[in-house]
Design an enzyme around this catalytic site. Sequence first.
Site, short mmCIF file in Angstrom:
data_model
loop_
_atom_site.label_atom_id
_atom_site.label_comp_id
_atom_site.label_asym_id
_atom_site.label_seq_id
_atom_site.Cartn_x
_atom_site.Cartn_y
_atom_site.Cartn_z
N LYS A 35 -2.69 -11.17 20.07
CA LYS A 35 -1.36 -10.53 20.04
C LYS A 35 -1.51 -9.07 19.59
O LYS A 35 -2.59 -8.65 19.18
CB LYS A 35 -0.43 -11.30 19.12
CG LYS A 35 -0.86 -11.34 17.67
CD LYS A 35 -0.04 -12.34 16.89
CE LYS A 35 -0.56 -12.46 15.47
NZ LYS A 35 0.43 -12.32 14.46
N ARG A 136 8.53 -18.79 6.33
CA ARG A 136 8.84 -17.75 7.32
C ARG A 136 9.40 -18.45 8.55
O ARG A 136 10.59 -18.52 8.73
CB ARG A 136 7.54 -16.97 7.62
CG ARG A 136 7.72 -15.65 8.28
CD ARG A 136 6.42 -14.91 8.45
NE ARG A 136 5.41 -15.64 9.23
CZ ARG A 136 4.23 -15.15 9.60
NH1 ARG A 136 3.88 -13.93 9.22
NH2 ARG A 136 3.38 -15.86 10.32
N TYR A 261 -2.23 20.39 3.06
CA TYR A 261 -0.86 20.31 2.56
C TYR A 261 -0.84 20.00 1.06
O TYR A 261 -1.57 19.12 0.59
CB TYR A 261 -0.07 19.23 3.30
CG TYR A 261 0.24 19.63 4.74
CD1 TYR A 261 1.06 20.71 5.03
CD2 TYR A 261 -0.31 18.91 5.80
CE1 TYR A 261 1.33 21.06 6.34
CE2 TYR A 261 -0.03 19.26 7.11
CZ TYR A 261 0.79 20.34 7.38
OH TYR A 261 1.06 20.70 8.67
N MET A 309 -1.30 15.76 10.94
CA MET A 309 -0.94 15.01 12.14
C MET A 309 -2.12 14.88 13.11
O MET A 309 -2.37 13.81 13.67
CB MET A 309 0.25 15.66 12.85
CG MET A 309 0.73 14.85 14.06
SD MET A 309 2.08 15.61 14.96
CE MET A 309 3.45 15.30 13.88
#
Length: 373
Positions: A35, A136, A261, A309
């Site tokens: 999956k 769940r 940053y 990024m």
Amino acid sequence: MARPLVADIDLDALRHNYRLARELAPQSQALAVIKADAYGHGAVPCARALESLPADQRPPAFAVACLEEAELLRQGGVVAPIVLLEGIFEAAELARVEALDLWMAVHSEWQVNALLAYRPAKPIPVWLKVDSGMHRLGFTPEAATEVWERLARRPDSVTAIQLMSHFATADAVDAGYFRQQLACMRELAQRLGAPLCLANSPATLAWPESHGAWVRPGVMLYGSDPLEVASDATRRLKPVMTLRSQIIALRDLEAGEAVGYAGRWCAPRPSRIAVVACGYGDGYDRHAVDGTPVLVAGQPAGIAGKVSMDMLTVDVTDIAGADIGTEVVLWGRAANGRVLSVDAVARHCDTISYTLLTGVLPRVPRRYLGLGA
Ligand SMILES: Cc1ncc(COP(=O)(O)O)c(C=O)c1O
């Protein structure tokens, strides 16, 4: 030259890991969980690589989360049975389940009602999902008995019923809760005379007593070790994905100069910083702390500064020969054979390998290697 970031997918390693799962559970059939696009590795090429194993070694079935994932596999030429682990999301999907020859889990009353109201031309194999403690999906063990009997009374619509459940703590050293779930499912299976499918990767690797008629390994197929403590078996896993890039620029900094940053990393000494083509826009985790491991020319180095990024920065002060174009492995196997496990990277990002692997974005080209690639 094209941007150097690529995800190499080693299909031989995938086949090796699948064989290991079978070897660990010789009395069970091993469903291959593919999956989420085979945990980010590409569901069709991975399924086809596993289907190309000799007939007595290949997966008897695959498992996906939903109909759309199964449709892509069928369109890609995958012929083996495919189990929908969450079954249908609406009754209208039953026609596609039948047309694509799928097997389906049922976890809720409405799914059972829809299935029994539907009249397939031939009965659909059904996996009855029981909630043995994950809380769940699935029927309570008490309700499961009645649902089992309802399904078993309808051989026109339903066939090959299996019992399945999912472990909440199979990876943990403390086995108390795991044993509780296992005992609950064994008791139910014995009472109903039902075949069992319980074991995810950690249980396949570490808990032979949980190997029923089926095991259901996922992440171990891709070479990640899901156990809290590594074992002889997990040491035999081979990484399937190598996230590979290169140095695209270098900076020499004075002691005290900061990188990136917010200037999170500050050079403690005169330092050489490599800029690498890979960032959170590729799926690399922005939570990576300073020191998160990478391999530069096959040698261990650490991230220095926040991930951007499209780029990240690495302290290569002590890496001889680091230059523009030098290979940087974010996880996987370097050209010199050294391996950096995705699990080690995940620990530095306060996450798990599953999120890193499924998080590699479409911008990163996948390159398939190995037999049949
Ligand atoms: C129902 C079910 N079975 C099996 C698996 C495979 O688990 P793992 O990747 O830990 O082997 C998953 C994964 O999330 C799952 O949800």
